[in-house]
Design an enzyme around this catalytic site. Structure first.
Site, mmCIF file in Angstrom:
data_model
loop_
_atom_site.group_PDB
_atom_site.id
_atom_site.type_symbol
_atom_site.label_atom_id
_atom_site.label_comp_id
_atom_site.label_asym_id
_atom_site.label_seq_id
_atom_site.Cartn_x
_atom_site.Cartn_y
_atom_site.Cartn_z
ATOM 1 N N ASP A 169 -54.504 40.317 -30.991
ATOM 2 C CA ASP A 169 -53.918 39.232 -30.200
ATOM 3 C C ASP A 169 -54.432 37.892 -30.711
ATOM 4 O O ASP A 169 -55.331 37.830 -31.554
ATOM 5 C CB ASP A 169 -54.174 39.424 -28.702
ATOM 6 C CG ASP A 169 -55.650 39.345 -28.333
ATOM 7 O OD1 ASP A 169 -56.477 38.947 -29.188
ATOM 8 O OD2 ASP A 169 -55.985 39.673 -27.182
ATOM 9 N N ASN A 177 -51.337 27.342 -24.927
ATOM 10 C CA ASN A 177 -50.254 27.052 -23.988
ATOM 11 C C ASN A 177 -50.618 25.920 -23.033
ATOM 12 O O ASN A 177 -49.817 25.021 -22.765
ATOM 13 C CB ASN A 177 -49.900 28.302 -23.180
ATOM 14 C CG ASN A 177 -49.013 29.264 -23.940
ATOM 15 O OD1 ASN A 177 -48.226 28.863 -24.780
ATOM 16 N ND2 ASN A 177 -49.147 30.547 -23.651
ATOM 17 N N ASP A 186 -44.900 29.562 -28.133
ATOM 18 C CA ASP A 186 -43.795 30.331 -28.713
ATOM 19 C C ASP A 186 -43.754 30.166 -30.229
ATOM 20 O O ASP A 186 -43.512 31.129 -30.973
ATOM 21 C CB ASP A 186 -42.453 29.865 -28.133
ATOM 22 C CG ASP A 186 -42.239 30.330 -26.699
ATOM 23 O OD1 ASP A 186 -43.032 31.158 -26.211
ATOM 24 O OD2 ASP A 186 -41.268 29.856 -26.078
ATOM 25 N N ASP A 212 -48.990 37.988 -26.209
ATOM 26 C CA ASP A 212 -49.486 37.612 -27.543
ATOM 27 C C ASP A 212 -50.139 38.793 -28.259
ATOM 28 O O ASP A 212 -50.866 38.598 -29.235
ATOM 29 C CB ASP A 212 -50.476 36.447 -27.448
ATOM 30 C CG ASP A 212 -51.753 36.820 -26.701
ATOM 31 O OD1 ASP A 212 -51.647 37.473 -25.643
ATOM 32 O OD2 ASP A 212 -52.852 36.467 -27.162
#
Length: 291
Positions: A169, A177, A186, A212
């Site tokens: 991840d 974010n 994204d 993720d």
């Protein structure tokens, strides 16, 4: 006197430009798989306002975000001064002519533009792809991963072969974010997938597992090979410059290596083993590989 035979060839009627149909299919967003027909005699506005021809409930989308217009040379898309921009083929555009297969991103929603004589066939093909591919990253999704891995577990058990899974991840992804916005997050996921996909061989599988989290399935690879490949992937991400909207997004990954053992029968058990290793990588300070 010789007989003369005349061969008459009947040709199928040529497909006219008038027979071509253009439409959007939602690949990523709240209405996955939704088909939106485009009418040549009508300007189409995409935006957050309910009065728009294509309304999108998303704070990242402006009230009137972009406009689709038919011209003699095809469909054109024009950004209407939106806050977060309009993207075609992952590039920000002020205006652009759309080509068959283009991906159009508005906020967090991704559309695929299709121009074809064979509407139903093209649409059903996209629906099939949507069932096994992740709309954001364009790599395989969790559903396909589970089907693929179930087959590989059975095959490797039958032939007494090794099977290794990498689970990784993005380090501190929530901070990306929170600091730069969800569109930046994204972009990281989509770019990460495009950077790593060429490294994965034909008989292997690279898929988005959740959020993720990503997985790489390595048939017939022992743990040591998995750790080496995991390090290659980690290094590729670390040395890539992720940039979105002028912001450099520091991005690294932590990788856990799990291997098929005699008591495992399901993909979930293999993922659980890799998840334990991923936790160890996090404890070691992130941006590393652990078995």
């Amino acid at each position: 006197m010789k007989a003369v035979h005349t061969l008459i060839v009947r040709r199928a009627p040529a497909e006219r430009d008038d027979d071509v149909h253009e439409f959007f299919v939602t690949l990523y967003g709240s209405r996955l798989g939704h088909k939106i027909d485009l009418e040549r005699d009508r300007v189409t506005i995409i935006g957050r306002e309910l009065s728009c021809e294509i309304p999108i409930e998303d704070d990242a989308v402006s009230r009137q975000h972009c406009r689709l217009t038919w011209r003699p040379d095809g469909w054109h898309i024009e950004d209407l001064g939106s806050t977060n921009g309009t993207y075609v083929a992952d590039l920000p555009v002020e205006r652009a002519r759309l080509r068959d297969g283009d991906l159009v991103k508005v906020g967090s929603t991704i559309f695929k533009f299709l121009s074809t004589h064979h509407v139903e066939a093209a649409y059903h093909e996209e629906i099939y792809r949507a069932a096994i591919f992740d709309g954001l990253t364009q790599i395989h999704n969790r559903r396909y991963f589970e089907e693929f891995t179930e087959r590989e577990i059975s095959r490797c058990r039958r032939h007494d072969r090794a099977l290794t899974l990498l689970l990784f991840d993005v380090d501190r992804f929530k901070a990306v974010n929170d600091t730069y916005g969800h569109l930046s997050g994204d972009h990281v996921l989509r770019s990460l997938a495009s950077v790593l996909l060429p490294r994965v061989r034909r008989d292997e599988l690279f898929a988005r597992y959740a959020g993720d989290e990503f997985v790489v399935v390595l048939p017939e690879a022992p743990p040591a090979v998995g750790a080496r490949i995991g390090e290659e992937l980690r290094s590729m991400v670390e040395t890539t410059d992720f940039v979105f909207d002028g912001q450099h997004l520091p991005t690294t990954i932590s990788v856990g290596v799990g291997s098929l053992s005699t008591d495992m029968t399901t993909p979930a058990q293999l993922v659980a083993a890799a998840d334990v290793a991923l936790y160890r990588a996090k404890e070691r300070g992130r941006n590393c590989v652990s078995s």
